[in-house]
Design an enzyme around this catalytic site. Structure first.
Site, PDB file in Angstrom:
ATOM      1  N   HIS A 122     -32.075  31.562 -26.134  1.00 21.05           N
ATOM      2  CA  HIS A 122     -32.694  31.184 -25.000  1.00 21.05           C
ATOM      3  C   HIS A 122     -32.355  30.931 -24.071  1.00 21.05           C
ATOM      4  O   HIS A 122     -32.846  31.963 -22.769  1.00 21.05           O
ATOM      5  CB  HIS A 122     -34.252  29.713 -25.290  1.00 21.05           C
ATOM      6  CG  HIS A 122     -35.155  30.308 -26.216  1.00 21.05           C
ATOM      7  ND1 HIS A 122     -35.639  29.275 -27.557  1.00 21.05           N
ATOM      8  CD2 HIS A 122     -36.557  30.901 -26.264  1.00 21.05           C
ATOM      9  CE1 HIS A 122     -36.478  29.385 -27.738  1.00 21.05           C
ATOM     10  NE2 HIS A 122     -37.510  30.817 -27.629  1.00 21.05           N
ATOM     11  N   ARG A 160     -37.095  29.089 -35.337  1.00 20.33           N
ATOM     12  CA  ARG A 160     -37.810  28.309 -36.450  1.00 20.33           C
ATOM     13  C   ARG A 160     -36.744  28.186 -37.862  1.00 20.33           C
ATOM     14  O   ARG A 160     -36.744  27.396 -38.728  1.00 20.33           O
ATOM     15  CB  ARG A 160     -38.594  30.028 -36.989  1.00 20.33           C
ATOM     16  CG  ARG A 160     -39.782  30.226 -36.479  1.00 20.33           C
ATOM     17  CD  ARG A 160     -40.434  31.048 -37.387  1.00 20.33           C
ATOM     18  NE  ARG A 160     -42.216  31.318 -37.047  1.00 20.33           N
ATOM     19  CZ  ARG A 160     -42.816  32.428 -36.078  1.00 20.33           C
ATOM     20  NH1 ARG A 160     -41.252  32.723 -35.350  1.00 20.33           N
ATOM     21  NH2 ARG A 160     -44.147  32.588 -35.647  1.00 20.33           N
TER      22      ARG A 160
END
Ligand code: PAF
Length: 284
Positions: free
Chosen positions: A37, A187
């Site tokens: 990100h 995750r």
């Protein structure tokens, strides 16, 4: 950095900035920010006057048996990271803000969803296309940034932009990996310690599969089998799919030629991981 939680406030602010001819780079996320990100945010920072990041775990893109509730969340940590990266606006709406009532209209993605995650996660891309359309209408960015780890998502969002005439440039950014090759993902934190040790086999198998291709193998099934065998031999992960398609069309290929994606999804006990490589077949 301003944290904004309501659609109205962000829309008003974005309209004001657009009047001043500011370019807006938008990074939509589901939070629990990682280096992948941050790479998108840095790219948006370089290419735009203003950067907007959204953090919203979108319930309508999760199936009933998927990990919506266990999806990692830590807003305070994300806020600090975003501030550190000089983000201008952090949009953090609640589910009630985004979906105050049952949607009367929902998008259905008709193309490129009969394969890969679209096939394994029915309705997933309808949920992604719907939330992205809402977010695009709220932010009205100049450019939107997505990671190539979700290569099918990139293809679907290209479709949303083209079909619904959003004046937005989609920027797809390369996968960021851990030192051992595992693709960065929010995750990953839900992998058990022993699974974390096994997970790098996903990328290792994708890399290993390029050797027979370099040596002239053109049968996609044989390449898929090389990958499946490596993953089964070296991990306890359950293979969801290992598939090869033309990219970005995502059509089956009988013989490897042109640009193809080799993509996989593997389920560990609490988390399903995806990864891919996109390669150009030499001489085709
Ligand atoms: O890739 C994600 O994190 C999500 O699918 C997205 C694009 C933010 C939509 O919820």
């Amino acid at each position: 950095m301003r944290v904004i939680t309501t659609i109205k406030e962000l829309q008003t602010e974005m309209a004001l900035q657009k009047k001043k001819d500011k370019t807006i780079g938008f990074v939509p996320t589901m939070g629990y920010l990682h280096e992948g990100h941050l790479t998108l945010i840095r790219r948006a920072r370089q290419e735009n006057d203003l950067v907007v990041v959204s953090i919203f775990v979108n319930p309508i893109q999760f199936g009933p048996t998927e990990d919506y509730t266990s999806y990692p969340r830590d807003f305070e940590r994300d806020r600090v990271l975003a501030e550190w990266e000089n983000v201008d606006y952090l949009f953090y709406p609640s589910v009630e803000e985004m979906y105050p009532h049952k949607l009367s209209v929902k998008l259905t993605v008709q193309d490129r969803t009969d394969v890969l995650c679209g096939k394994s996660r029915p309705g997933h891309f309808d949920g992604v296309a719907t939330v992205i359309t809402k977010l695009f209408n709220i932010v009205m960015p100049t450019r939107a940034y997505f990671g190539k780890k979700d290569a099918q998502q990139v293809a679907v969002i290209e479709g949303v932009i083209a079909d619904f005439n959003f004046p937005i440039e989609l920027v797809a950014v390369d996968i960021v990996r851990e030192a051992d090759g595992l693709a960065k993902s929010s995750r990953n934190v839900n992998l058990l310690p022993e699974e974390r040790l096994e997970a790098p086999i996903l990328f290792k198998s994708l890399t290993a599969a390029t050797t027979p291709i370099d040596q002239g193998e053109r049968n996609p099934a044989k390449i898929e089998n090389v990958i499946k065998e490596m993953i089964s031999n070296e991990s306890n992960g359950e293979i969801d799919y290992v598939e090869i398609y033309s990219y970005p069309q995502l059509k089956p290929v009988k013989t490897l030629a042109g640009r193809v994606i080799i993509a996989l999804a593997v389920k560990f006990s609490k988390v399903r991981l995806i990864d891919n490589v996109i390669i150009e077949i030499a001489g085709s």
